[in-house]
Design a protein around this motif. Sequence first.
Motif, short mmCIF file in Angstrom:
data_model
loop_
_atom_site.label_atom_id
_atom_site.label_comp_id
_atom_site.label_asym_id
_atom_site.label_seq_id
_atom_site.Cartn_x
_atom_site.Cartn_y
_atom_site.Cartn_z
N GLU A 54 0.81 -1.22 0.00
CA GLU A 54 0.00 0.00 0.00
C GLU A 54 0.84 1.27 0.00
O GLU A 54 0.56 2.23 -0.73
N VAL A 55 1.89 1.31 0.82
CA VAL A 55 2.67 2.54 0.93
C VAL A 55 3.36 2.89 -0.38
O VAL A 55 3.60 4.05 -0.70
N THR A 89 2.08 2.40 -3.46
CA THR A 89 1.11 3.06 -4.33
C THR A 89 0.80 4.45 -3.83
O THR A 89 0.58 5.38 -4.63
N ARG A 90 0.79 4.63 -2.52
CA ARG A 90 0.43 5.93 -1.95
C ARG A 90 1.51 6.97 -2.20
O ARG A 90 1.21 8.13 -2.48
N THR A 104 4.21 7.49 -9.51
CA THR A 104 2.81 7.81 -9.18
C THR A 104 1.92 7.79 -10.42
O THR A 104 0.85 7.16 -10.43
N GLU A 147 -2.62 -1.90 -4.14
CA GLU A 147 -2.01 -2.83 -3.20
C GLU A 147 -2.33 -4.27 -3.61
O GLU A 147 -3.48 -4.62 -3.88
N ARG A 151 6.10 14.59 1.33
CA ARG A 151 4.83 15.31 1.37
C ARG A 151 5.03 16.82 1.30
O ARG A 151 4.13 17.55 0.87
N ASP A 187 -0.36 3.17 8.55
CA ASP A 187 -0.88 4.37 7.91
C ASP A 187 -1.27 5.46 8.92
O ASP A 187 -1.07 6.64 8.68
#
Length: 244
Positions: free
Chosen positions: A12-13, A15-16, A64, A74, A133, A209
């Motif tokens: 998951e991380v 893709t994020r 991305t 994910e 970020r 998360d």
Amino acid sequence: MSKLTYIRKIIEVETRLGFMSIPVKAKGLLPKENTRLQVHCKNSTVKTFELNYNVQYGRVFGLTAWYRDNHIVEGTFLDVTIDKGVLYIATQKPTVQPKIVEEGVEELNISKLSSTAKGNIVEDRIKELILLRGMGELNVYKPVIDNEGIDLIVLRKGQFHPIFLQIKSRYNAREKNNLTLTLSPTFAAHHSYFIVGVSFNATKMEMEDKILFVSSKEVNTKSILLNDGKRRIMASMSETTKDQ
């Protein structure tokens, strides 16, 4: 060996944040320092990219748009080939049963790691997250001496109004479904001082998360004062919790 083909299962991380981890066995085929790699992504309007490769974390950044355009989520399996320092990535058909699966992280025994080492690992993750970020607008600094409960200092470019972070991490919070943080009796509140609470998943070798971000002034009013003068913060990690 100058060529290696393997299958990656995206977590998951990745893709994020738009990166892909490189497994340990493949790092030897890539440069030993941070650089830009040639990356061929199948089903892309641009055949070849030059993407940033961070050798310390073993991650290729800048995926991305390709993840989004190819519906990479994910659990998606990717065919990956490294040939003469060039990275080739393609989506794998769902019907194909992978023979080799690389999760991007290894299940390691961390029981012998000191609390200092574990804390440093999480601090590095937080620094990385702030820089990513912040998209170039935030800088992160680390004090030379850590005796004031300040682990990181964050500044926005062109502004001299820092915020100070104390990073508290727990490696067993997921098992207990509760993040419990204990602060020193010397803890003192300030409007620019914040507590960051992190649960680290030792199986995935990544932070969970959910990250707790609390103003130090709120700590004084919402924490539990213990008999020894320490303060305790408890936050439920349940998906359905209404915990503040």
